[in-house]
Scaffold this motif. Sequence first.
Motif, short mmCIF file in Angstrom:
data_model
loop_
_atom_site.label_atom_id
_atom_site.label_comp_id
_atom_site.label_asym_id
_atom_site.label_seq_id
_atom_site.Cartn_x
_atom_site.Cartn_y
_atom_site.Cartn_z
N ALA A 352 3.30 15.75 -0.79
CA ALA A 352 4.09 16.82 -0.18
C ALA A 352 3.32 18.14 -0.16
N ILE A 353 2.57 18.41 -1.22
CA ILE A 353 1.79 19.64 -1.27
C ILE A 353 0.65 19.61 -0.26
N GLU A 354 -0.07 18.47 -0.21
CA GLU A 354 -1.21 18.37 0.70
C GLU A 354 -0.77 18.28 2.16
N ASN A 355 0.38 17.65 2.39
CA ASN A 355 0.92 17.49 3.74
C ASN A 355 -0.12 16.95 4.73
N PRO A 356 -0.72 15.79 4.45
CA PRO A 356 -1.77 15.26 5.32
C PRO A 356 -1.22 14.91 6.70
N ALA A 357 -2.06 15.13 7.71
CA ALA A 357 -1.64 14.84 9.09
C ALA A 357 -2.19 13.51 9.58
N THR A 358 -3.12 12.91 8.83
CA THR A 358 -3.72 11.64 9.22
C THR A 358 -3.83 10.74 7.99
N ALA A 379 3.50 5.16 8.07
CA ALA A 379 4.90 5.51 7.86
C ALA A 379 5.03 6.82 7.09
N ILE A 380 4.14 7.03 6.11
CA ILE A 380 4.17 8.28 5.35
C ILE A 380 3.87 9.48 6.25
N ILE A 381 2.85 9.33 7.08
CA ILE A 381 2.49 10.43 8.00
C ILE A 381 3.64 10.71 8.96
N ASP A 382 4.26 9.65 9.50
CA ASP A 382 5.39 9.84 10.41
C ASP A 382 6.54 10.54 9.69
N THR A 383 6.76 10.17 8.46
CA THR A 383 7.85 10.79 7.68
C THR A 383 7.59 12.27 7.47
N LEU A 384 6.35 12.63 7.17
CA LEU A 384 6.01 14.03 6.97
C LEU A 384 6.14 14.82 8.28
N GLN A 385 5.83 14.19 9.40
CA GLN A 385 5.90 14.87 10.68
C GLN A 385 7.35 15.12 11.10
#
Length: 385
Positions: A352-358, A379-385
């Motif tokens: 959550a802190i890093e918030n990676p986009a890829t 799925a993690i990236i999509d969830t963050l987006q």
Amino acid sequence: MGQVKNSPAVPEQDYQYIDTHEALEAFVRQAHKADIIALDIEGDSMFHYQEKVCLIQMAANGQTVVIDPLMVKDLTSIKPMLENADIPKVIHGADYDIRSIYRDFGITIANLFDTQLASMYMGWSETSLEAVVARHFGVELDKKYQKKNWSRRPLPDEMVAYAASDVTYLIPLAFHLTRELDQLGRLQWVTEECRLLCGVRPAKNNDGPMFLKFKGAGRLEPGQLAVLEALLQMRNAIARQKDRPLFKVISNAALKKIALAMPTSLNQLKASRVLSDKQYDMYAKAVMEAVRNARRMPKDQLPVYPRQRSPRVPRKVPARVKTLRAWRDAKAEELDLNAALLLNRALIKAIAIENPATTTALAKVDGIHQWQVDAFGDAIIDTLQ
């Protein structure tokens, strides 16, 4: 899991007790060509101040042995075999075994398959050796010697037989679990976790205050903390002198109660009923001396529990944590797995802190494993987006 292709049958319970260097060498000559090795140990942490490995049980090429390291002092000959990355080693709950074997003999374990870890990734709630053996083979293991003193010599035959039985089912069990994990698409998850587990090492002793390793010490006032440290030092000295485990001198719970109360007299200590009558007779004077010495400490010398300031995080981090946790919990329920096996709390916060986009950026987040990126990265990236 190694080069073994055919799942072996459960062997008959037959074993050799090895208490001479010659017998150990003979076993090594036979076992170093094994396709797979089952391993277990017995220690004496319940009975001595300094824990040690008292037995090493191994099964290889249809032969089961119980090695006595208290009699065979030089175990150099088994080192190449256990460190050979071409031979899989099967252990149930390997963390303790790996740390203990490294601590006592300087031996590392390569190519591990942990049947308890594998059982957890199967989604089973009961993962003790007796539970998984009962599940797969319909056999109830007798655990009545589990908490016995393994450092006593000579060991009764029935205790040695009990120790040998702990490796009897490991190799067949590993093949069952490997096949089932492969069918679920989780074998690579366990393989990576086992590879990382091979690197665990015993905790290093440091010269810092003993209260730093005491649960709940951070909630004590400085005066109470001084008393706790004095009590911990006192207990440690007694345990070392008597060669007894710390908990068999005075429990952590009792020490914490004394530190909170900070009694001023023997009568006050006795009235608290924190110590049993036997403990009071043996240790009351030493306890009160430790308490009094700590209470005399000047205020400016009292210990303060070190606090690490949490780094400031972006305002959106809590929302990301909540979103990731919701996704993780739903996915764990879908897979019938303990949610922490997918992403633990610390890893969720780091992501959550890093918030990676890829997924490439996700793979660089501290603490994440490659199987998590491969299986759930998109799925993690999509969830963050």
